[in-house]
Scaffold this active site. Structure first.
Site, PDB file in Angstrom:
ATOM      1  N   LYS A 103      34.952  58.250  61.596  1.00  0.00           N
ATOM      2  CA  LYS A 103      36.836  57.692  62.113  1.00  0.00           C
ATOM      3  C   LYS A 103      36.621  57.554  64.129  1.00  0.00           C
ATOM      4  CE  LYS A 103      40.962  58.539  62.333  1.00  0.00           C
ATOM      5  NZ  LYS A 103      42.556  59.722  61.807  1.00  0.00           N
ATOM      6  N   GLU A 120      11.692  62.275  71.371  1.00  0.00           N
ATOM      7  CA  GLU A 120      11.351  62.214  72.664  1.00  0.00           C
ATOM      8  C   GLU A 120       9.893  63.123  72.462  1.00  0.00           C
ATOM      9  OE1 GLU A 120      13.802  63.933  75.766  1.00  0.00           O
ATOM     10  OE2 GLU A 120      15.151  61.982  75.517  1.00  0.00           O
ATOM     11  N   ASP A 123      41.211  62.719  59.507  1.00  0.00           N
ATOM     12  CA  ASP A 123      40.209  62.915  60.349  1.00  0.00           C
ATOM     13  C   ASP A 123      39.143  63.709  60.420  1.00  0.00           C
ATOM     14  OD1 ASP A 123      42.436  61.983  61.933  1.00  0.00           O
ATOM     15  OD2 ASP A 123      43.728  64.158  62.034  1.00  0.00           O
ATOM     16  N   THR A 149      47.343  62.438  55.616  1.00  0.00           N
ATOM     17  CA  THR A 149      48.265  61.463  55.323  1.00  0.00           C
ATOM     18  C   THR A 149      48.450  60.549  54.143  1.00  0.00           C
ATOM     19  OG1 THR A 149      47.537  61.258  58.068  1.00  0.00           O
ATOM     20  CG2 THR A 149      49.121  59.540  57.259  1.00  0.00           C
ATOM     21  N   TYR A 190      54.775  62.700  61.078  1.00  0.00           N
ATOM     22  CA  TYR A 190      54.894  62.843  59.901  1.00  0.00           C
ATOM     23  C   TYR A 190      54.320  64.373  60.006  1.00  0.00           C
ATOM     24  CZ  TYR A 190      50.326  61.250  59.662  1.00  0.00           C
ATOM     25  OH  TYR A 190      48.957  61.135  59.714  1.00  0.00           O
TER      26      TYR A 190
HETATM   27  C1  SIN Z   1      45.481  61.061  58.706  1.00  0.00           C
HETATM   28  O1  SIN Z   1      44.955  61.549  57.291  1.00  0.00           O
HETATM   29  O2  SIN Z   1      45.094  59.966  58.715  1.00  0.00           O
HETATM   30  C2  SIN Z   1      45.866  62.301  59.615  1.00  0.00           C
HETATM   31  C3  SIN Z   1      45.955  63.678  59.269  1.00  0.00           C
HETATM   32  C4  SIN Z   1      44.972  64.825  58.646  1.00  0.00           C
HETATM   33  O3  SIN Z   1      43.858  64.408  59.231  1.00  0.00           O
HETATM   34  O4  SIN Z   1      45.020  65.141  57.290  1.00  0.00           O
END
Ligand code: SIN
Length: 325
Positions: free
Chosen positions: A165, A281, A93, A13, A26
């Site tokens: 994330k 454990e 991601d 992104t 997008y």
């Molecule tokens: C992002 O970058 O936030 C989502 C898309 C990706 O991981 O390439």
């Protein structure tokens, strides 16, 4: 002296375009690195940047095919006396997986910073420019060396081992566990919480040509021994269990996994929770299981792949690696 940084671009992104400032949809990985460096050129960043396009894709498509050329380019940059640090631009991601893989396979001699963005470049409130400027600030600081691979998102600096994330939306999408973050950054300031922690200058592992198959089994209500066998393919060399709570599973699932452990398939118990600390454990010894500690399942998988590729199959030795010893 001018600080020289190498930027290795993989897409995501941060290089994404929506075609509208307010659109939800997008395309990730649209802006090439030369174009990107021109765009950041106007920010007046105190570093000379040279870019290489490793890939320009959505990070859901990133795996060994990209990791190999990325790793080779990062190693070459670290070996170059004229380069003071490396920045990797990446989709958010799978950013934590690439960062952790690089952390395990690169020396900690110079700063290596992975950065992304949650909003595409033409969106209102694009966070990529600020995150990138922050990444330049971190990668230019000699104090960033000796901390392994770092991730810069939302004015925070995270260690690759800790970062994950946690949100699908918003610019504060990353958190660290067990260390929340290791520094705070703005384009003009950088504050570290504590001293560098990596005393070794070499890499923990050599990146192998091929990574052994390790399956992640996601435990849920009703997950039993049949579920285990259904998801176990003949080429599987190791298993990470994304268990409930502290790496737990139903008794039938446990028995099926013990059978596999007895056959020499290492089984690592991680947690499906966001902040899942899984300690050893007493039964782990008898079951032949390993506790993932604070590593989430996707990072536990990468560490197990590295260990298996290195010829480490013994649960006690694998446990030592997960304990960080
Ligand atoms: C992002 O970058 O936030 C989502 C898309 C990706 O991981 O390439």
């Amino acid at each position: 002296m001018t600080t020289r940084l190498t930027v290795l671009a993989t897409g995501g992104t941060i290089a994404g375009i929506a075609g509208s400032a307010i659109a939800h949809d997008y395309r990730a990985g649209e802006i090439g690195i030369e174009d990107y460096l021109e765009r950041v050129g106007g920010l007046g960043l105190a570093a000379e940047l040279s870019g290489t396009q490793i890939a320009n894709i959505d990070s859901a498509d990133i795996g060994p095919d990209v990791w190999h050329p990325l790793h080779a380019a990062a190693l070459a940059a670290l070996d170059d006396a004229g380069c003071q640090g490396v920045i990797v631009t990446h989709g958010t991601d799978t950013l934590e997986e690439t960062a952790f893989l690089l952390d395990l396979t690169l020396p900690a001699t110079k700063p290596v910073v992975v950065v992304g963005a949650m909003r595409p470049a033409d969106a209102v409130g694009y966070d990529g420019l600020r995150n990138f400027a922050n990444a330049v600030r971190v990668a230019s600081d000699p104090q960033a060396a000796g901390r392994g691979v770092l991730v810069v998102m939302g004015d925070r600096v995270f260690a690759a081992r800790d970062v994950h994330k946690v949100r699908t939306r918003g610019t504060e999408a990353f958190r660290g566990f067990p260390r929340e973050s290791v520094g705070l950054v703005t384009p003009a300031s950088l504050e570290w919480f504590g001293a560098p922690w990596r005393s070794d200058s070499g890499a923990a592992f050599t990146l192998p040509d091929s990574l052994p198959e390790v399956a992640i089994l996601y435990v849920h209500a009703g997950f039993d021994g049949v579920s285990v066998h259904r998801q176990f393919a003949p080429e599987t060399r190791g298993i990470v269990v994304a268990g409930v709570g502290e790496g737990n599973m139903a008794e039938h699932a446990r028995s099926a996994l013990v059978e596999l452990a007895v056959q020499g398939i290492p089984v690592v118990r991680a947690s499906r929770l966001d902040e899942g600390l899984v300690d050893r454990e007493p039964e782990d010894e008898a079951n032949g299981f390993v506790a993932a500690r604070a590593l989430n399942p996707q990072k536990a998988r990468i560490l197990l792949q590295m260990l298996l590729a290195d010829g480490t199959n013994d649960p006690a030795a694998i446990q030592r690696a997960f304990d960080g010893r």
